[in-house]
Design a protein around this motif. Sequence first.
Motif, PDB file in Angstrom:
ATOM      1  N   PHE A 217      26.075 -68.057 -37.139  1.00  0.00           N
ATOM      2  CA  PHE A 217      27.098 -67.741 -38.124  1.00  0.00           C
ATOM      3  C   PHE A 217      26.855 -66.361 -38.738  1.00  0.00           C
ATOM      4  N   ALA A 218      27.923 -65.783 -39.259  1.00  0.00           N
ATOM      5  CA  ALA A 218      27.872 -64.540 -40.021  1.00  0.00           C
ATOM      6  C   ALA A 218      28.662 -64.764 -41.309  1.00  0.00           C
ATOM      7  N   GLU A 219      28.145 -64.216 -42.421  1.00  0.00           N
ATOM      8  CA  GLU A 219      28.762 -64.449 -43.727  1.00  0.00           C
ATOM      9  C   GLU A 219      28.739 -63.159 -44.537  1.00  0.00           C
ATOM     10  N   LEU A 220      29.796 -62.921 -45.302  1.00  0.00           N
ATOM     11  CA  LEU A 220      29.862 -61.777 -46.211  1.00  0.00           C
ATOM     12  C   LEU A 220      30.388 -62.248 -47.551  1.00  0.00           C
ATOM     13  N   THR A 221      29.633 -61.955 -48.624  1.00  0.00           N
ATOM     14  CA  THR A 221      30.082 -62.294 -49.980  1.00  0.00           C
ATOM     15  C   THR A 221      30.164 -61.021 -50.807  1.00  0.00           C
ATOM     16  N   TYR A 222      31.214 -60.946 -51.605  1.00  0.00           N
ATOM     17  CA  TYR A 222      31.425 -59.802 -52.499  1.00  0.00           C
ATOM     18  C   TYR A 222      31.824 -60.335 -53.862  1.00  0.00           C
ATOM     19  N   GLY A 223      31.055 -59.986 -54.894  1.00  0.00           N
ATOM     20  CA  GLY A 223      31.307 -60.498 -56.227  1.00  0.00           C
ATOM     21  C   GLY A 223      32.425 -59.755 -56.934  1.00  0.00           C
ATOM     22  N   PHE A 224      33.462 -60.490 -57.349  1.00  0.00           N
ATOM     23  CA  PHE A 224      34.511 -59.900 -58.175  1.00  0.00           C
ATOM     24  C   PHE A 224      34.027 -59.722 -59.614  1.00  0.00           C
ATOM     25  N   SER A 225      33.160 -60.619 -60.048  1.00  0.00           N
ATOM     26  CA  SER A 225      32.576 -60.489 -61.378  1.00  0.00           C
ATOM     27  C   SER A 225      31.438 -59.471 -61.312  1.00  0.00           C
ATOM     28  N   GLY A 226      31.327 -58.649 -62.333  1.00  0.00           N
ATOM     29  CA  GLY A 226      30.268 -57.655 -62.365  1.00  0.00           C
ATOM     30  C   GLY A 226      28.899 -58.291 -62.510  1.00  0.00           C
ATOM     31  N   LEU A 227      27.866 -57.533 -62.187  1.00  0.00           N
ATOM     32  CA  LEU A 227      26.507 -58.031 -62.308  1.00  0.00           C
ATOM     33  C   LEU A 227      26.117 -58.232 -63.768  1.00  0.00           C
ATOM     34  N   PHE A 228      26.673 -57.386 -64.659  1.00  0.00           N
ATOM     35  CA  PHE A 228      26.312 -57.430 -66.074  1.00  0.00           C
ATOM     36  C   PHE A 228      27.438 -58.020 -66.921  1.00  0.00           C
ATOM     37  N   LYS A 229      27.078 -58.434 -68.118  1.00  0.00           N
ATOM     38  CA  LYS A 229      28.052 -58.938 -69.071  1.00  0.00           C
ATOM     39  C   LYS A 229      29.031 -57.831 -69.457  1.00  0.00           C
ATOM     40  N   SER A 230      30.237 -58.236 -69.863  1.00  0.00           N
ATOM     41  CA  SER A 230      31.316 -57.275 -70.089  1.00  0.00           C
ATOM     42  C   SER A 230      31.031 -56.305 -71.226  1.00  0.00           C
ATOM     43  N   ASP A 231      30.162 -56.673 -72.172  1.00  0.00           N
ATOM     44  CA  ASP A 231      29.877 -55.792 -73.314  1.00  0.00           C
ATOM     45  C   ASP A 231      28.663 -54.890 -73.066  1.00  0.00           C
ATOM     46  N   PHE A 232      28.168 -54.854 -71.823  1.00  0.00           N
ATOM     47  CA  PHE A 232      26.987 -54.053 -71.495  1.00  0.00           C
ATOM     48  C   PHE A 232      27.417 -52.771 -70.790  1.00  0.00           C
ATOM     49  N   HIS A 233      26.971 -51.606 -71.319  1.00  0.00           N
ATOM     50  CA  HIS A 233      27.423 -50.318 -70.787  1.00  0.00           C
ATOM     51  C   HIS A 233      26.272 -49.336 -70.578  1.00  0.00           C
ATOM     52  N   SER A 234      25.034 -49.837 -70.484  1.00  0.00           N
ATOM     53  CA  SER A 234      23.888 -48.932 -70.373  1.00  0.00           C
ATOM     54  C   SER A 234      23.739 -48.320 -68.984  1.00  0.00           C
ATOM     55  N   VAL A 235      24.289 -48.958 -67.956  1.00  0.00           N
ATOM     56  CA  VAL A 235      24.369 -48.377 -66.620  1.00  0.00           C
ATOM     57  C   VAL A 235      25.782 -48.616 -66.104  1.00  0.00           C
ATOM     58  N   GLN A 236      26.155 -47.901 -65.047  1.00  0.00           N
ATOM     59  CA  GLN A 236      27.498 -48.038 -64.524  1.00  0.00           C
ATOM     60  C   GLN A 236      27.722 -49.444 -63.977  1.00  0.00           C
ATOM     61  N   PRO A 237      28.981 -49.938 -63.964  1.00  0.00           N
ATOM     62  CA  PRO A 237      29.271 -51.291 -63.471  1.00  0.00           C
ATOM     63  C   PRO A 237      28.810 -51.483 -62.032  1.00  0.00           C
ATOM     64  N   LEU A 238      28.177 -52.639 -61.781  1.00  0.00           N
ATOM     65  CA  LEU A 238      27.671 -52.980 -60.448  1.00  0.00           C
ATOM     66  C   LEU A 238      28.183 -54.357 -60.051  1.00  0.00           C
ATOM     67  N   ARG A 239      28.360 -54.555 -58.733  1.00  0.00           N
ATOM     68  CA  ARG A 239      28.781 -55.850 -58.204  1.00  0.00           C
ATOM     69  C   ARG A 239      27.836 -56.274 -57.079  1.00  0.00           C
ATOM     70  N   PRO A 240      27.571 -57.590 -56.953  1.00  0.00           N
ATOM     71  CA  PRO A 240      26.731 -58.063 -55.849  1.00  0.00           C
ATOM     72  C   PRO A 240      27.517 -58.089 -54.539  1.00  0.00           C
ATOM     73  N   MET A 241      26.890 -57.637 -53.462  1.00  0.00           N
ATOM     74  CA  MET A 241      27.493 -57.690 -52.140  1.00  0.00           C
ATOM     75  C   MET A 241      26.390 -57.956 -51.119  1.00  0.00           C
ATOM     76  N   TYR A 242      26.526 -59.055 -50.354  1.00  0.00           N
ATOM     77  CA  TYR A 242      25.506 -59.444 -49.391  1.00  0.00           C
ATOM     78  C   TYR A 242      26.145 -59.910 -48.085  1.00  0.00           C
ATOM     79  N   GLY A 243      25.465 -59.618 -46.990  1.00  0.00           N
ATOM     80  CA  GLY A 243      25.862 -60.117 -45.682  1.00  0.00           C
ATOM     81  C   GLY A 243      24.722 -60.921 -45.079  1.00  0.00           C
ATOM     82  N   SER A 244      25.060 -62.003 -44.359  1.00  0.00           N
ATOM     83  CA  SER A 244      24.042 -62.887 -43.774  1.00  0.00           C
ATOM     84  C   SER A 244      24.336 -63.148 -42.312  1.00  0.00           C
ATOM     85  N   LEU A 245      23.269 -63.241 -41.524  1.00  0.00           N
ATOM     86  CA  LEU A 245      23.320 -63.690 -40.139  1.00  0.00           C
ATOM     87  C   LEU A 245      22.319 -64.826 -39.990  1.00  0.00           C
ATOM     88  N   GLY A 246      22.709 -65.893 -39.293  1.00  0.00           N
ATOM     89  CA  GLY A 246      21.772 -66.989 -39.194  1.00  0.00           C
ATOM     90  C   GLY A 246      22.150 -68.028 -38.170  1.00  0.00           C
TER      91      GLY A 246
END
Length: 252
Positions: A217-246
């Motif tokens: 199998f192959a899998e790709l996940t992309y987070g629509f929700s940001g990595l950080f809470k909405s009131d956090f602005h100390s670094v630029q917005p980031l999102r989780p993105m991972y691909g899997s093979l197995g």
Amino acid sequence: MKIHIKHILFIALMIAASTLGASASVLDSLSYDARLGYTVGGTIPTHIGKEIRGINSFNPGLNFSLSAEATLPLKGRWSLHSGLRLELGSMDVDSRVKNYEIEVVRGDESLSGIFMGNVRIKTTQRRLSLPLQAQYNFSDEFCLRGGLFMGWLFSRKFWGWAYDGYLREGTPVGAKIEMGREPGDRGDFDFDQNMRHMQWGLDVGADWQFTRRWGLFAELTYGFSGLFKSDFHSVQPLRPMYGSLGVSYRIK
């Protein structure tokens, strides 16, 4: 009342679970798989702007996913796919930056402003996730899947340092503060507590059943929700993105 898509997904999952629990014939038609995958990816900016001037190094870490998943046949070639996944993700990236907004600690002093130099970011995430996917079966051996997932981070870390550069405190014309490479001279940060527990996003995949029991199998996940809470602005917005093979093993 404002309804978020994650709430709709949760309701759909509960309805699906209730339906499965109420019908023995439905349970008999389910197929079950155990899966083990190797995962590559990390946290990516919502947009890669001009602040990121280059990547000095990138280490995706040794990540894997372990899951128990089920498929329910529907009408024709369509099926419903879901399961429970344990996903381990990590990343170590060193970047050259310019005009990069950041908050750091150097010694006993907290500093914030615009940084020019190098920034190293390390993150580890341990997540339990529940996908809900529509599956199209091209044949008994091959299928494509797509849908959404909800995930819960039960372990989360995000830390790093800014080094070999300087910080303009507050604004691009603020006081210039030099930052070196060694602890005490560089600017450190630790944003574990600012990370979200809940994540949700897109989940797509493909399966090839090359024997009656074994598959790939192959899998790709992309987070629509940001990595950080909405009131956090100390670094630029980031999102989780991972691909899997197995590999997968058909239990039933």
